[in-house]
Scaffold this motif. Structure first.
Motif: not given
Length: 494
Positions: A366-374, A430-437, A330-333
C-alpha cells in the motif's frame, strides 16, 4: 551483493506560521477554475525563512497547470525550492508545476515550497498571470524571462534546504561530509543543533537517540544529492528493534526516542527500510527522496505521534519483500504491539499528517498503510501512482485504512499496468486487545481516482456493522474514472 533497495506574503507577515490567502480574478462563466494561493511560513530564522505554498481550486473546473510568480526586494533571494520548476529574471521569481502536481481539481490542492535567504517578503504576486489580490497583473517587463534557468529536473525528488541555507537560531551548526562525521553528529546532537549534509554518498548505520525540544528542534538537512545508504543488516537482532551494540538494523535513518526533529531535503536509498521513527513525536519530514528500499519507505512507529511528512517522493519499495513494501506506514499491526505498543499496550502513532507527497510508482505494498489503534491523522494532497503494486499480502490498494477518525482528502490516485489492483482505498476492521473500532470514523472528500479499468471501487468500506455509531463517510465530492464497479459500495453523503 545486496539488492538495490509547499505566493505571496505581505510585509505584515513576519510571524512563524502566518498565512496569507489570495483569490484570482476570473471572468464570469459557467465553469472555470478559481485558484486560491495560501503561503505559510513554516520556519523563520535570523537571516531567512522557509515557506510552504498551497494552491487550492475553489472553482468548478480543473486547472491543468499553474505558475506562481512574485518579486523579492534586493538583498533577498530564493535559495532553494521543491515540488516546482523555478525560473528567475532579476528579482522576479516564478514557480511552475512539475509533471505530477499540475492538475488542480475543484476542491483539491497542490503545493510547493521555497526557502529565502534574506528577510524580505514577496510583492507583486500573480498566479497564472492574474493578480493574486484580484487586480491586474504586473507589466510585461516584470514577467519572468523565458530563458531563465529552471531548477533541477522535477522527475526526481524535490530539493529541500541545501547545506548553504542559513541555520535557525538556538544552537550550533555542524557541517558533515563523511559517514563518520554524520554518525558522530547524530549521536551528540543537542536541542537547537543543525546538521548540514554536503552532497555525496554516506554509507553506514545512521541512528540517533538524541531528543530535541519544542523550542529547540534538531535539524538534519541536505540537498537531494546527499544520499544515505545502509548496506546492513548485520549482527544478532534483539527481540524487539532497539539500537543495540553489534547489530545493524539496515535502516537508512533511524530516530529512536528522538522527538522534535526536522528531516529535510536529502535522499535515503538502497536500505532495508528507509526512515524509521520509534517513540519520536513531533518529527517533520520535508522534501526527502526515498527510493529503492527492501521493505517500507517511511515508518512512524512506537507512538511516534504528531508527525508530518510532506512534499516528499517515495518510490521503488518492497524490492525484496513485496507484501511489506509500504510507502508510508503509520503505527503497527496489533500483532506487533508486544514490541511497539508503548502507550497502554498500543502503538499510538496518532495525528500524523501525510501531505502533498508523490508516492509510487513501484511501491509494492500500500502507498499508505494506516494501522489499527491509530487516530485522527490527515492524508491530504498526495499523488498515488499505482504501477507496480504487488498484490502480495493483500497489498492491492493505495491506502488501507484500519485506523480511526482519519481525514483523507484532495488526493489523486491512478493505476496502470503492471501490478495487481482491486480498490483505490479500502477499510478493514481487525480486532485488537485493547478493543477499538478499527477502520471506522474515517472521511473521504474530493479525492480523484482513476482505476485504470481494473479496480472495482475507488473507496470500498469493508463493514458498516462494525462501525455502529462511528461510520465511515464518503462524500459526493470524490470522483472516479475507469472503475469496474463504481465510486463506493456504501451510500454517498452529499
Amino acid at each position: 551483493m545486496r539488492t538495490l533497495r509547499a505566493v505571496a506574503v505581505t510585509a505584515a507577515v513576519a510571524l512563524l506560521g502566518a498565512a496569507v490567502p489570495y483569490l484570482t480574478s476570473t471572468a464570469a462563466h459557467a465553469a472555470a477554475p478559481v485558484l486560491r494561493v495560501t503561503v505559510t511560513q513554516v520556519s523563520v530564522w535570523a537571516t531567512g525563512y522557509g515557506a510552504d505554498v498551497t494552491i487550492t481550486n475553489t472553482g468548478d473546473a480543473p486547472a491543468t497547470g499553474w505558475t506562481v510568480a512574485f518579486d523579492l526586494p534586493t538583498g533577498t533571494t530564493v535559495s532553494s525550492s521543491w515540488s516546482s520548476v523555478r525560473a528567475q529574471s532579476g528579482q522576479r521569481y516564478s514557480f511552475t508545476n512539475v509533471s505530477w502536481n499540475g492538475t488542480v481539481n475543484p476542491g483539491a490542492s497542490q503545493t510547493f515550497g521555497f526557502n529565502a535567504a534574506g528577510i524580505g517578503t514577496p510583492a507583486g504576486c500573480t498566479v497564472n498571470g492574474a493578480s493574486c489580490t484580484g487586480g491586474p497583473g504586473p507589466s510585461p517587463s516584470a514577467s519572468p524571462s523565458a530563458s531563465a534557468s529552471p531548477s533541477p529536473s522535477p522527475s526526481a525528488s524535490p530539493s529541500g534546504p541545501p547545506p548553504s541555507s542559513p541555520p535557525p537560531p538556538g544552537g550550533p551548526v555542524v557541517d558533515v561530509a563523511t559517514a563518520a562525521q554524520l554518525s558522530s553528529a547524530l549521536s551528540s546532537a543537542l536541542p537547537g543543533t543543525t546538521i548540514r549534509l554536503a552532497a555525496g554518498t554516506y554509507r553506514g548505520a545512521f541512528a540517533t537517540t538524541r531528543p530535541g525540544t519544542a523550542d529547540a528542534r534538531i535539524t538534519l538537512t541536505g540537498p537531494r544529492t546527499a544520499i544515505l545508504i545502509n548496506d546492513g543488516p548485520s549482527g544478532t537482532a534483539p527481540s524487539c528493534p532497539a539500537p543495540t551494540a553489534g547489530w545493524d538494523s539496515g535502516y537508512g535513518l533511524w530516530l529512536f526516542g528522538a522527538p522534535y526533529w526536522n528531516l529535510t531535503g536529502f535522499t535515503v536509498a538502497e536500505s532495508k527500510k528507509g526512515i524509521v521513527l520509534d517513540d519520536s513525536r513531533h518529527v517533520t519530514i520535508s522534501g526527502v527522496y526515498v527510493h529503492h528500499i527492501e521493505d517500507e519507505g517511511v515508518h512512524f512507529r512506537r507512538s511516534s505521534a504528531d508527525g508530518i511528512i510532506r512534499d516528499s517522493v517515495i518510490e521503488y519499495t518492497g524490492l525484496v519483500q513485496p507484501g511489506y513494501g509500504e510507502g508510508v506506514y503509520l503505527g503497527s499491526a496489533g500483532s506487533n504491539w508486544a514490541c511497539h505498543g508503548n502507550s497502554g499496550g498500543v502503538d499510538r502513532s496518532d495525528r500524523v499528517q501525510v501531505l502533498s507527497n508523490r508516492i509510487g510508482p513501484y511501491v509494492a505494498a500500500e502507498h499508505i498503510d494506516i494501522k489499527e489503534g491509530t487516530f485522527d491523522g490527515v492524508i491530504r494532497g498526495n499523488t498515488f501512482d499505482g504501477r507496480g503494486i504487488s498484490g502480495q499480502n493483500s497489498a492491492d490498494s493505495w491506502i488501507d485504512a484500519k485506523g480511526i477518525g482519519y481525514v483523507i482528502e484532495n488526493n489523486t490516485g491512478t493505476f496502470a499496468a503492471p501490478g495487481t489492483f482491486v480498490n483505490g482505498y479500502e477499510t478493514h476492521n481487525p480486532a485488537t486487545t485493547p478493543s477499538f473500532q478499527n477502520g471506522c470514523g474515517n472521511v473521504w472528500r474530493a479525492n480523484s481516482s482513476n482505476l485504470g479499468g481494473v479496480g472495482q471501487y475507488a473507496i470500498r468500506i469493508t463493514s458498516t456493522s462494525k462501525c455502529a455509531g462511528n461510520l465511515n463517510v464518503v462524500y459526493a465530492s470524490n470522483t472516479v474514472a475507469n472503475a469496474t464497479a463504481g465510486l463506493t459500495n456504501i451510500a454517498v453523503t452529499p
